[in-house]
Design a protein around this motif. Structure first.
Motif, PDB file in Angstrom:
ATOM      1  N   ALA A  32       0.839  -1.201   0.000  1.00  0.00           N
ATOM      2  CA  ALA A  32       0.000   0.000   0.000  1.00  0.00           C
ATOM      3  C   ALA A  32       0.872   1.247   0.000  1.00  0.00           C
ATOM      4  N   VAL A  33       0.334   2.320  -0.531  1.00  0.00           N
ATOM      5  CA  VAL A  33       1.050   3.593  -0.503  1.00  0.00           C
ATOM      6  C   VAL A  33       0.954   4.171   0.913  1.00  0.00           C
ATOM      7  N   PRO A  34       2.066   4.461   1.560  1.00  0.00           N
ATOM      8  CA  PRO A  34       2.017   4.985   2.929  1.00  0.00           C
ATOM      9  C   PRO A  34       1.221   6.284   3.007  1.00  0.00           C
ATOM     10  N   SER A  35       0.456   6.424   4.079  1.00  0.00           N
ATOM     11  CA  SER A  35      -0.347   7.631   4.267  1.00  0.00           C
ATOM     12  C   SER A  35      -0.614   7.847   5.751  1.00  0.00           C
ATOM     13  N   MET A  36      -1.042   9.053   6.066  1.00  0.00           N
ATOM     14  CA  MET A  36      -1.367   9.404   7.445  1.00  0.00           C
ATOM     15  C   MET A  36      -2.514  10.403   7.402  1.00  0.00           C
ATOM     16  N   GLN A  37      -3.580  10.125   8.162  1.00  0.00           N
ATOM     17  CA  GLN A  37      -4.732  11.011   8.176  1.00  0.00           C
ATOM     18  C   GLN A  37      -4.660  11.961   9.366  1.00  0.00           C
ATOM     19  N   ILE A  38      -4.945  13.249   9.093  1.00  0.00           N
ATOM     20  CA  ILE A  38      -4.895  14.294  10.113  1.00  0.00           C
ATOM     21  C   ILE A  38      -6.214  15.060  10.106  1.00  0.00           C
ATOM     22  N   PRO A  39      -6.822  15.316  11.271  1.00  0.00           N
ATOM     23  CA  PRO A  39      -8.027  16.150  11.293  1.00  0.00           C
ATOM     24  C   PRO A  39      -7.746  17.534  10.706  1.00  0.00           C
ATOM     25  N   THR A  40      -8.697  18.071   9.975  1.00  0.00           N
ATOM     26  CA  THR A  40      -8.568  19.412   9.417  1.00  0.00           C
ATOM     27  C   THR A  40      -8.649  20.424  10.555  1.00  0.00           C
ATOM     28  N   ARG A  41      -7.592  21.237  10.708  1.00  0.00           N
ATOM     29  CA  ARG A  41      -7.541  22.163  11.836  1.00  0.00           C
ATOM     30  C   ARG A  41      -8.083  23.533  11.415  1.00  0.00           C
ATOM     31  N   THR A  42      -9.394  23.610  11.281  1.00  0.00           N
ATOM     32  CA  THR A  42     -10.059  24.853  10.910  1.00  0.00           C
ATOM     33  C   THR A  42     -11.269  25.070  11.802  1.00  0.00           C
ATOM     34  N   LYS A  43     -11.753  26.322  11.812  1.00  0.00           N
ATOM     35  CA  LYS A  43     -12.920  26.665  12.627  1.00  0.00           C
ATOM     36  C   LYS A  43     -14.142  25.849  12.232  1.00  0.00           C
ATOM     37  N   SER A  44     -14.240  25.507  10.939  1.00  0.00           N
ATOM     38  CA  SER A  44     -15.405  24.762  10.463  1.00  0.00           C
ATOM     39  C   SER A  44     -15.369  23.297  10.875  1.00  0.00           C
ATOM     40  N   ASN A  45     -14.230  22.850  11.416  1.00  0.00           N
ATOM     41  CA  ASN A  45     -14.115  21.436  11.803  1.00  0.00           C
ATOM     42  C   ASN A  45     -13.941  21.261  13.308  1.00  0.00           C
ATOM     43  N   ILE A  46     -14.493  22.190  14.091  1.00  0.00           N
ATOM     44  CA  ILE A  46     -14.529  21.966  15.532  1.00  0.00           C
ATOM     45  C   ILE A  46     -15.984  21.817  15.949  1.00  0.00           C
ATOM     46  N   GLU A  47     -16.211  20.939  16.911  1.00  0.00           N
ATOM     47  CA  GLU A  47     -17.568  20.682  17.380  1.00  0.00           C
ATOM     48  C   GLU A  47     -17.548  20.512  18.890  1.00  0.00           C
ATOM     49  N   TYR A  48     -18.691  20.764  19.501  1.00  0.00           N
ATOM     50  CA  TYR A  48     -18.778  20.722  20.959  1.00  0.00           C
ATOM     51  C   TYR A  48     -18.964  19.284  21.440  1.00  0.00           C
ATOM     52  N   ASP A  49     -18.091  18.872  22.355  1.00  0.00           N
ATOM     53  CA  ASP A  49     -18.187  17.553  22.972  1.00  0.00           C
ATOM     54  C   ASP A  49     -19.028  17.704  24.241  1.00  0.00           C
ATOM     55  N   GLU A  50     -20.250  17.187  24.216  1.00  0.00           N
ATOM     56  CA  GLU A  50     -21.181  17.365  25.330  1.00  0.00           C
ATOM     57  C   GLU A  50     -20.650  16.751  26.625  1.00  0.00           C
ATOM     58  N   ASP A  51     -19.982  15.615  26.525  1.00  0.00           N
ATOM     59  CA  ASP A  51     -19.491  14.932  27.721  1.00  0.00           C
ATOM     60  C   ASP A  51     -18.320  15.679  28.362  1.00  0.00           C
ATOM     61  N   ALA A  52     -17.355  16.086  27.528  1.00  0.00           N
ATOM     62  CA  ALA A  52     -16.167  16.761  28.051  1.00  0.00           C
ATOM     63  C   ALA A  52     -16.384  18.261  28.226  1.00  0.00           C
ATOM     64  N   GLU A  53     -17.447  18.801  27.601  1.00  0.00           N
ATOM     65  CA  GLU A  53     -17.783  20.229  27.661  1.00  0.00           C
ATOM     66  C   GLU A  53     -16.673  21.103  27.082  1.00  0.00           C
ATOM     67  N   VAL A  54     -16.020  20.621  26.029  1.00  0.00           N
ATOM     68  CA  VAL A  54     -14.982  21.390  25.347  1.00  0.00           C
ATOM     69  C   VAL A  54     -15.172  21.242  23.844  1.00  0.00           C
ATOM     70  N   TRP A  55     -14.462  22.089  23.087  1.00  0.00           N
ATOM     71  CA  TRP A  55     -14.524  22.026  21.629  1.00  0.00           C
ATOM     72  C   TRP A  55     -13.392  21.152  21.110  1.00  0.00           C
ATOM     73  N   VAL A  56     -13.751  20.205  20.253  1.00  0.00           N
ATOM     74  CA  VAL A  56     -12.780  19.238  19.720  1.00  0.00           C
ATOM     75  C   VAL A  56     -12.904  19.194  18.198  1.00  0.00           C
ATOM     76  N   TYR A  57     -11.958  18.503  17.548  1.00  0.00           N
ATOM     77  CA  TYR A  57     -12.023  18.364  16.094  1.00  0.00           C
ATOM     78  C   TYR A  57     -13.175  17.457  15.683  1.00  0.00           C
ATOM     79  N   GLY A  58     -13.770  17.784  14.526  1.00  0.00           N
ATOM     80  CA  GLY A  58     -14.836  16.971  13.968  1.00  0.00           C
ATOM     81  C   GLY A  58     -14.298  15.858  13.093  1.00  0.00           C
TER      82      GLY A  58
END
Length: 367
Positions: A32-58
């Motif tokens: 396989a071709v080596p790859s690595m997935q990274i969350p997009t670090r933008t304002k549009s890709n943060i969401e509220y985690d109800e359990d932790a009560e903080v904003w995390v990556y989507g």
């Protein structure tokens, strides 16, 4: 106790790094071709985690893949950095983010060298995210932040010369106790504090200490030093969680200072992968509000075009979507003014400690 926990974290960090490198080799072995997935670090890709009560990556991700020349270069650099970090942990040494950038100049492959420090900083963030290990456990340090705390707190810190017990009023000068790069090496021993007051500017921090605010109100004053370093946010989170202390954040009244509060309370977009570790969701804002500018007739500066743009962006920022922030930001856009926390001195040097803060803290139920 802190030493054992630190050693375990470092062992996990090295194992996670080596496992990540092994994944690349396994991909090669499987054709396989080596790859690595990274969350997009933008304002549009943060969401509220109800359990932790903080904003995390989507769920949005970008892929570093060797299918492209650019992607292959990034993976090569990642391998070099993983090798460097694992060796650093093996040798129980540390380095700064700036040093990592310069160290790459000595690497065998010129392609693996970084073009600028932003590139090396981003790669460290990438490795944090995919390995689920913080850079502090990689033994990576920022340049000296100089942030401090002052207050009725006794702690034990780990140094290369052994343990040292410090009272953060009796055993320090007027500058306070300097927060170490990795606050998880600190053990809290005792305290007489009622709350934590995070302060944006050095001038206001000095005013509070000179006026004895930490003594009179049994508060731990944390100097944020502008946009707070991760170590500052981490120790604030620990003071809240482990000592059950309310946290309030005292800043200037401008859009950039509101973002300082957001990074303490909600987590920052850049480090959303560490929000549960760094952010303090229960933190309350006690900084200069647009309504204060009018009520106290404070000296002001006009909003610049960049200020206006930042405020308008904050109205769309998911971290500011509540009635308080919407009302205050819209009011600020209406009056077209901003004010520094030191503007309170227009009503006297003692006004902030004798009237403004006690009144606000009482209204908020902190004192």
């Amino acid at each position: 106790m802190a030493t054992d926990t630190t050693n375990q974290s470092e062992a996990v960090a090295r194992e996670q790094l080596l496992d990540l490198a092994a994944e690349f080799y396994d991909q090669f072995a499987d054709g396989a071709v080596p790859s690595m997935q990274i969350p997009t670090r933008t304002k549009s890709n943060i969401e509220y985690d109800e359990d932790a009560e903080v904003w995390v990556y989507g769920d949005r991700h970008s892929t570093r893949s060797a299918k492209t020349v650019s992607g292959a270069k990034k993976l090569l650099k990642a391998i070099y950095v993983i090798d460097f970090l694992s060796t650093q942990l093996d040798e129980d040494r540390s380095s700064t983010l700036r040093e990592l950038y310069y160290l790459s100049e000595s690497w065998d492959h010129e392609i693996a060298q970084f073009s600028d420090q932003n590139e090396s900083n981003q790669l460290i963030e990438d490795l944090e995210i995919v390995s689920d290990v913080s850079r502090e456990d990689f033994h990576m340090r920022p340049e000296e932040s100089g942030a401090t705390l002052m207050g009725p707190l006794q702690l034990r810190e780990q140094t290369r010369r052994g343990e040292r017990d410090i009272h953060c009023q009796k055993d320090v000068g007027e500058g306070g106790y300097q927060i170490p790069n990795n606050p998880d090496t600190i053990e809290f021993l005792d305290n007489d504090a009622d709350f934590v007051l995070c302060v944006e500017t050095g001038g206001m921090r000095d005013r509070l200490v000179e006026n004895g605010f930490d003594d009179e109100y049994n508060t731990i004053i944390v100097h944020l030093k502008g946009q707070p370093a991760r170590a500052t946010r981490r120790i604030t989170r620990r003071l809240h969680d482990e000592l059950d202390l309310p946290v309030v954040v005292f800043t200037d009244g401008d859009p950039w200072s509101y973002r300082i509060f957001a990074s303490v309370a909600y987590g920052s977009i850049k480090s959303a992968h560490l929000s549960e570790y760094l952010a303090t969701p229960d933190a309350q804002y006690i900084g200069i509000q647009p309504t204060d500018i009018v009520e106290y007739d404070l000296p002001t500066d006009p909003l610049s075009d960049s200020d206006i743009n930042a405020l308008e962006n904050e109205l769309e920022d998911p971290r500011f979507q509540d009635d308080f922030w919407t009302t205050e930001i819209e009011h600020q856009l209406d009056i077209g003014k901003k004010a520094e926390q030191q503007a309170l001195a227009a009503r006297g040097l003692d006004f902030v400690t004798d009237e403004y803060l006690p009144s606000r803290l009482d209204e908020m139920g902190v004192i």
